[in-house]
Enzyme design. Structure first.
Site, PDB file in Angstrom:
ATOM      1  N   GLU A 139      -6.780  -4.751  -5.391  1.00 37.44           N
ATOM      2  CA  GLU A 139      -7.182  -3.556  -6.129  1.00 37.44           C
ATOM      3  C   GLU A 139      -6.013  -2.886  -6.860  1.00 37.44           C
ATOM      4  O   GLU A 139      -6.116  -1.741  -7.299  1.00 37.44           O
ATOM      5  CB  GLU A 139      -7.843  -2.569  -5.177  1.00 37.44           C
ATOM      6  CG  GLU A 139      -9.078  -3.119  -4.475  1.00 37.44           C
ATOM      7  CD  GLU A 139     -10.312  -3.163  -5.368  1.00 37.44           C
ATOM      8  OE1 GLU A 139     -10.630  -2.153  -6.017  1.00 37.44           O
ATOM      9  OE2 GLU A 139     -10.968  -4.227  -5.404  1.00 37.44           O
ATOM     10  N   HIS A 176      -9.710   3.471  -1.654  1.00 39.74           N
ATOM     11  CA  HIS A 176      -8.347   3.011  -1.935  1.00 39.74           C
ATOM     12  C   HIS A 176      -7.358   3.907  -1.195  1.00 39.74           C
ATOM     13  O   HIS A 176      -7.645   5.085  -0.936  1.00 39.74           O
ATOM     14  CB  HIS A 176      -8.037   3.065  -3.438  1.00 39.74           C
ATOM     15  CG  HIS A 176      -8.803   2.098  -4.265  1.00 39.74           C
ATOM     16  ND1 HIS A 176      -9.369   2.428  -5.483  1.00 39.74           N
ATOM     17  CD2 HIS A 176      -9.104   0.791  -4.063  1.00 39.74           C
ATOM     18  CE1 HIS A 176      -9.991   1.384  -5.990  1.00 39.74           C
ATOM     19  NE2 HIS A 176      -9.843   0.375  -5.155  1.00 39.74           N
ATOM     20  N   CYS A 209      -5.650   8.094 -10.091  1.00 41.60           N
ATOM     21  CA  CYS A 209      -6.411   6.913 -10.515  1.00 41.60           C
ATOM     22  C   CYS A 209      -6.178   6.586 -11.984  1.00 41.60           C
ATOM     23  O   CYS A 209      -6.235   5.429 -12.395  1.00 41.60           O
ATOM     24  CB  CYS A 209      -7.912   7.150 -10.300  1.00 41.60           C
ATOM     25  SG  CYS A 209      -8.456   6.983  -8.591  1.00 41.60           S
TER      26      CYS A 209
END
Length: 453
Positions: A176, A251, A375
């Protein structure tokens, strides 16, 4: 002798198809806002406003272009045929969820674009990039080819930069990107300690979440460390706490953020957290640097408030000595709206620790889809020579900001519902916009539709 280096942030520009299709199982905000009407124009302008504000504060701030959406290539791969408009119409009629995946603008979250290791850490003295395969979600698994192409265009000098293709998209190698990677150091140009956080060890039995899937594997993190030529002493691997994943922390950057010698994290961030922090402290101490840990207890901020506010999905930015040093924490507006979170942040700044300034941004459109300030950015540590070798058209300044806000205003819709994704005209609008964007950013023929003409 330590070379001077700085941390540059490259934010993803929100794409014209920004919508709330609720595609990301395990991302609470994405699920809670499914099927709402979005405002792509406002989303892009909010992101650009953050970029400009940080550039005005003296940070090296770049922008990365969005990907082409809808992805007609994905739809053709899945059996839809005819001209591009026919492909979209048929997908909308028979497989609307697949069309939703093909229209996702999630590439704006460039923390997931790649993992980056600075030249100070790597065996060959180059900056290394590995595009993330994002194989846990269809709408993101289609990103890495374009991501690799973009990164190669932005960082083109092979003497300075090394680019690795995404790992194979096997479940055991789920990657990721930098959302699960942090680098600690004294000065940016010094050798650092790279911290990889994984959700599961796919080849051994370990504690695992029960409600939501763990997306990052230990095997993927280890492979990236090898590809980047990192020494064993420069790497620490830690498992994300499964209870946090089950609470919606999909995450690591939703529950921890680090920069320089500072780690800001929740007490539920890692499995065997005391041992993890001890290892990090020892590795930094061996380099003459003391790790400063700010560990937030559940009594101060609950895991529910952590997920709801995106407290840790904030940018931790070093302030200059002229500004008084220490760290600036860039938080989303949602932190101010949660009393317990804001009360904690005010006390944090007042207590004289390493975080001494707060900056709040309204990123509501991004937040509703499950991504905050951290992000939206990919961190790249660059020496002066490496910065000069970076494509110049991506740095945010007054002129670039004005050009990009004008471009967004001309080309983006101010409302987009999930049903609007069936409109083939949206594809034409997006391609017209992206064609102009590549000229504005001097990126050439970046997208397949530009090369296929």
């Amino acid at each position: 002798m330590t070379r001077f280096a700085l941390e540059a942030n490259f934010d993803g520009l929100v794409g014209p198809t920004h919508n709330y299709a609720g595609l990301s199982f395990g991302n609470v905000a994405s699920a809670n806002n499914a099927n709402r009407v979005s405002n792509p124009r406002e989303a892009a302008l909010q992101g650009l406003a953050k970029m400009k504000a940080l550039a005005d504060l003296g940070y090296a701030q770049g922008v990365l272009p969005p990907q082409e959406r809808p992805s007609v290539a994905l739809l053709r791969t899945l059996g839809f045929s005819g001209n591009d408009h026919a492909v979209i119409r048929e997908a909308a009629r028979t497989a609307p969820a697949v069309l939703g995946a093909a229209c996702s603008a999630a590439s704006m979250w460039t923390a997931n674009a790649a993992t980056v290791s600075p030249s100070a850490d790597t065996a060959d003295g180059r900056v290394h990039f590995t595009a993330a395969n994002l194989c846990s979600k269809l709408h993101r698994a289609i990103e890495h080819d374009t991501t690799s192409r973009v990164l190669r265009a932005v960082f083109p000098d092979e003497a300075q930069f090394a680019h690795h293709n995404a790992l194979p998209g096997w479940p055991s190698l789920g990657d990721e990107g930098a959302a699960n990677h942090t680098r600690f150091c004294g000065a940016y140009g010094e050798r650092g300690v790279e911290f990889f956080v994984y959700g599961r060890d796919d080849l051994a039995s370990s504690v695992a979440p029960r409600r939501f899937p763990a997306r990052q594997t230990l095997q993927a993190s280890q492979a990236i460390a090898r590809l980047h030529g990192l020494a064993d002493d420069d790497v620490v691997f830690a498992q994300q706490h499964p209870d946090a994943i089950d609470a919606g922390v999909f995450h690591n950057d939703v529950i921890a953020v680090g920069n320089g010698n500072v780690l800001f994290c929740h007490a539920l961030a890692f499995v065997d957290q005391a041992a993890v922090l001890a290892t990090l402290r020892d590795r930094l101490a061996a380099r003459g640097t003391q790790l400063e840990v700010i560990e937030v207890s559940a009594a101060d901020v609950s895991i529910e408030d952590t997920v709801g506010s995106y407290l840790f999905n904030s940018q931790l930015l070093a302030r200059t000595a002229e500004s008084g040093g220490g760290m600036r924490l860039v938080v989303p507006q949602e932190c101010r709206e949660r009393p317990a979170v804001w009360r904690y942040l005010e006390s944090l700044v007042a207590d004289g620790g390493p975080i001494c300034e707060l900056q709040v941004f309204d990123l509501r459109e991004s937040m509703r889809n499950g991504g905050g300030p951290a992000c939206l950015r990919l961190r790249v540590v660059l020496t002066e020579a490496e910065r000069k070798a970076t494509h110049t058209g991506l740095w945010i300044d007054d002129a670039r900001y004005a050009a990009l806000t004008g471009w967004v205003t001309r080309h983006y819709r101010d409302r987009l519902s999930v049903s609007d994704l069936a409109d083939p005209a949206l594809l034409d609008e997006c391609r017209t916009a992206l064609d102009e964007l590549t000229q504005l950013l001097d990126l050439g023929s970046l997208y397949p539709f530009q090369r296929d003409v």
